[in-house]
Design an enzyme around this catalytic site. Structure first.
Site, PDB file in Angstrom:
ATOM      1  N   HIS A   1     -15.041  -4.666   7.413  1.00 46.62           N
ATOM      2  CA  HIS A   1     -14.831  -4.488   5.864  1.00 46.62           C
ATOM      3  C   HIS A   1     -14.812  -5.666   4.666  1.00 46.62           C
ATOM      4  O   HIS A   1     -13.980  -5.187   3.669  1.00 46.62           O
ATOM      5  CB  HIS A   1     -13.107  -4.743   6.881  1.00 46.62           C
TER       6      HIS A   1
ATOM      7  N   GLU B   1      -6.611   1.986  -3.287  1.00 43.85           N
ATOM      8  CA  GLU B   1      -5.642   0.650  -3.412  1.00 43.85           C
ATOM      9  C   GLU B   1      -5.757  -0.043  -4.623  1.00 43.85           C
ATOM     10  O   GLU B   1      -7.150   0.503  -5.299  1.00 43.85           O
ATOM     11  CB  GLU B   1      -5.481  -0.505  -2.439  1.00 43.85           C
TER      12      GLU B   1
ATOM     13  N   GLU C   1      -9.511   1.579  -6.570  1.00 46.13           N
ATOM     14  CA  GLU C   1     -10.271   1.516  -5.281  1.00 46.13           C
ATOM     15  C   GLU C   1     -10.186   2.792  -4.824  1.00 46.13           C
ATOM     16  O   GLU C   1      -9.063   3.065  -4.525  1.00 46.13           O
ATOM     17  CB  GLU C   1     -10.260   0.475  -4.585  1.00 46.13           C
TER      18      GLU C   1
ATOM     19  N   LYS D   1       1.030  -1.244   0.282  1.00 45.39           N
ATOM     20  CA  LYS D   1      -0.169   0.415  -0.200  1.00 45.39           C
ATOM     21  C   LYS D   1       0.762   1.263   0.172  1.00 45.39           C
ATOM     22  O   LYS D   1       0.683   2.565  -0.532  1.00 45.39           O
ATOM     23  CB  LYS D   1      -1.061  -0.043   1.060  1.00 45.39           C
TER      24      LYS D   1
ATOM     25  N   ARG E   1      -6.489  -7.899  -9.716  1.00 48.61           N
ATOM     26  CA  ARG E   1      -7.112  -9.289 -10.381  1.00 48.61           C
ATOM     27  C   ARG E   1      -8.708  -8.889 -11.085  1.00 48.61           C
ATOM     28  O   ARG E   1      -9.204  -7.984 -10.866  1.00 48.61           O
ATOM     29  CB  ARG E   1      -7.334 -10.241 -10.008  1.00 48.61           C
TER      30      ARG E   1
ATOM     31  N   ASN F   1      -6.199  -3.504  -7.175  1.00 52.99           N
ATOM     32  CA  ASN F   1      -6.870  -5.347  -6.792  1.00 52.99           C
ATOM     33  C   ASN F   1      -5.788  -5.279  -8.411  1.00 52.99           C
ATOM     34  O   ASN F   1      -6.499  -5.464  -9.508  1.00 52.99           O
ATOM     35  CB  ASN F   1      -8.035  -5.697  -6.313  1.00 52.99           C
TER      36      ASN F   1
ATOM     37  N   GLU G   1      -3.717   7.431   7.589  1.00 56.66           N
ATOM     38  CA  GLU G   1      -4.343   7.899   6.733  1.00 56.66           C
ATOM     39  C   GLU G   1      -5.591   8.324   7.412  1.00 56.66           C
ATOM     40  O   GLU G   1      -5.828   7.950   9.022  1.00 56.66           O
ATOM     41  CB  GLU G   1      -5.496   7.088   6.022  1.00 56.66           C
TER      42      GLU G   1
END
Length: 626
Positions: free
Chosen positions: A235, A293, A275, A116, A297, A295, A200
């Site tokens: 989450h 972030e 995202e 990240k 895939r 992903n 953050e």
């Protein structure tokens, strides 16, 4: 085009990829563990290879065995699906080193976006807006505390190698920071082997917005618009939709352009998701949406993007991996209507969402939804893997149409005896804030038990269930079972036109009242399965002492509900008479005697004192006397 493909995954993921591969004429190879020997994805593929024991770490996570299976079967390419090894750069490199095609992004791209802190630095350099925070190399507690104080509370501590909600802590005050940091780092070390964190700004009314991107090896990158994944618990995404409600043209242009910039910065090839987190306290605005972030895939929720664009994303993956350019240019892509996906899990929301494992004796899906699943009636939900049963996806002209279709399908869905979150999903889709698109990631938590507890069907539904079920007009007492709970149901004389549930009398005229449930006949014993607002209940004649009627015609005495065997009063081979006590079951906080339905002999005795039994478990089989 690739001619043969091994899918390095299982369940609905593998079935989804097989469906597209078959459409393209590609031969498919499945892999399976001990627990999945008879799984749907194994039977759907052209060929299947056993790769190990049931635990994923001994089968689906062993890259060497998967590559060996591809070599053994002559597969030309490996598709990792999503989850397991799909974002493992080392596995991707091993696939390529073995001379196989990797259906996914370049390993360097996976690596670049996997941490990240590095991903955020890359995005800052590419002028992609990122959440205010700190991701520096100085990881001393003093520096991290100082940065949190500078950013302003609340802040979020996140493990740089984290995922799945692990390695994250919200801190609301400076005095709490040190303890939260230590706790986060311990979890990060245990889960990821990396204690590094970033800080953050914590967004108080966050919405989770993500953009589907796609790149090819010819330098083309497009976006396929955004999805909203704000409906989460712990989450974990629960309901996803596309496009994001309340997203105006300016905000959509900004976030989608930022996603394309992000993909270009990573030299991205294949399907990926960028995202973002949005501060939705005053609606969705371009200057309040930040990169979170990437992903690297395909995502679980990709079907909603497919529904609104008409694109088969797995087909695009296979074409891009074969060296072809993207099938469509950006200007050829557009949004059509609205789509919603609900994740149907084998779990009990009322029990903290504990997984519910076992055989799916009944699994009857609705017909309005696209259903992506890896199971069918007769399949077993295993404790070894994610307990997803299916994804239900609806598409309508408007968001309201898509919601109505999905709620209607959940009200028909029949699953027995495994518990599911269908009732929870039904109520969430009907929530006033959800319907009004007043969304943020904390909505589910704020609602609490109002979403978790399945209500009992009303008097009208129960009375009609009895009349629909009834094969013995003398039966007056019934049992209604739901998961680990059960209730007695007493039907009053017809002249009184009433039913009694758990001792509470409910007046009802059998000729009036609107039904809100649906009925399904159990294929084995003919019991009525009543589906009410997503929850499945089993209604049977009471075969316990004091329950008139309800004799088991075939002599099979089944557990009317979950409970504990208190005593067994007979032995195998013993002659019994009608009405004789066979055993005593403790359920619903009371002891219930199960009786012989007729004169005969105990042919099978499957009950032992002290044993816990599930509903429908065979306890005794009585053979009728000659």
């Amino acid at each position: 085009m690739i001619q043969s493909l091994l899918i390095a995954n299982r369940g609905e993921i593998a079935c989804r990829i097989i469906r597209t591969a078959r459409k393209l004429g590609i031969r498919t190879v499945a892999v399976y563990s001990d627990a999945d020997a008879s799984a749907l994805h194994v039977r759907s593929a052209d060929e299947a290879v056993h790769i190990g024991a049931s635990p994923a770490r001994e089968s689906y996570l062993v890259g060497e065995r998967i590559i060996a299976a591809a070599k053994q079967t002559g597969a030309q390419a490996i598709h990792p699906g999503y989850g397991f090894l799909s974002e493992n750069a080392e596995f991707a490199e091993a696939v390529q080193a073995a001379g196989l095609i990797w259906v996914g992004p370049d390993p360097d791209s996976i690596r670049a976006m996997g941490l990240k802190d590095a991903a955020k630095k890359l995005m800052q350099d590419a002028r992609v807006p990122v959440t205010p925070g700190y991701l520096g190399e100085d990881q001393s507690p003093e520096r991290l505390q100082a940065e949190a104080d500078r950013i302003g509370y609340p802040v979020l501590i996140k493990a740089v190698a984290g995922g799945g909600g692990k390695g994250m802590r919200r801190v609301d005050a400076a005095a709490d920071f040190a303890d939260a940091l230590a706790s986060c780092q311990r979890e990060a070390a245990s889960s990821f082997g990396n204690t590094q964190v970033l800080i953050e700004k914590y967004i108080l009314a966050p919405r989770h917005i993500e953009v589907q991107v796609f790149g090819d090896s010819h330098g083309n990158i497009v976006h396929l618009f955004e999805r909203d994944c704000s409906m989460q618990r712990r989450h974990q995404k629960v309901i996803e939709e596309a496009p994001a409600p309340g997203m105006d043209k300016a905000a959509r242009f900004a976030v989608c352009e930022a996603a394309v910039k992000a993909a270009r910065a990573a030299n991205y090839v294949g399907a990926g998701t960028i995202e973002f987190i949005a501060d939705a306290s005053h609606g969705l605005h371009a200057d309040r949406i930040w990169f979170m972030e990437m992903n690297t895939r395909l995502q679980v929720e990709h079907p909603v993007t497919e529904a609104i664009t008409g694109v088969d994303l797995v087909e695009w993956q296979l074409r891009v991996a074969s060296g072809e350019p993207l099938p469509l240019r950006q200007e050829e892509l557009s949004i059509n209507g609205h789509a919603i996906e609900a994740r149907l899990y084998a779990e009990d929301p009322a029990k903290g969402f504990l997984p519910s494992t076992g055989k799916l004796e009944v699994l009857d899906f609705p017909t309005n939804s696209r259903v992506d699943t890896g199971v069918e009636a007769g399949s077993t939900i295993s404790p070894f893997y994610d307990p997803m049963v299916a994804k239900l996806i609806t598409h309508g002209d408007t968001r309201e149409d898509a919601i109505a279709l999905l709620r209607a399908d959940l009200s028909y869905l029949t699953v027995w005896p495994v518990r599911t979150n269908a009732g929870f999903l039904f109520r969430l889709l009907g929530d006033s804030d959800f319907r009004a698109a007043q969304l943020d990631t904390g909505l589910i938590e704020r609602r609490g038990e109002t979403l978790l507890i399945d209500p009992l069907p009303g008097a009208a539904d129960l009375t009609h269930a009895l009349y629909w079920l009834d094969s013995d007009p003398s039966a007056e007492t019934y049992l209604i079972a739901r998961g680990l709970e059960g209730f007695r149901l007493n039907r009053a004389p017809a002249t009184q036109r009433a039913v009694s549930v758990s001792g509470t009398r409910v007046a009802f005229d059998a000729t009036e009242g609107e039904l809100s449930s649906h009925f399904f006949r159990h294929p084995r014993d003919g019991a009525a399965l009543l589906v009410f607002e997503g929850a499945t209940f089993r209604v049977t004649a009471d075969r316990t002492e004091g329950g008139a009627g309800g004799a088991a015609g075939d002599g099979a005495i089944l557990a009317p509900m979950p409970g504990r065997i208190v005593s067994v009063e007979v032995s195998e081979g013993q002659a019994v008479t009608a009405g004789q006590k066979l055993l005593v079951l403790e359920a619903m906080k009371m002891e219930q005697a199960l009786l012989a339905p007729f004169d005969g002999v105990v042919e099978t005795l499957a009950a032992t004192p002290g044993a816990q039994v599930q509903v429908d478990a065979l306890l005794v089989k009585v053979a009728k006397a000659e």
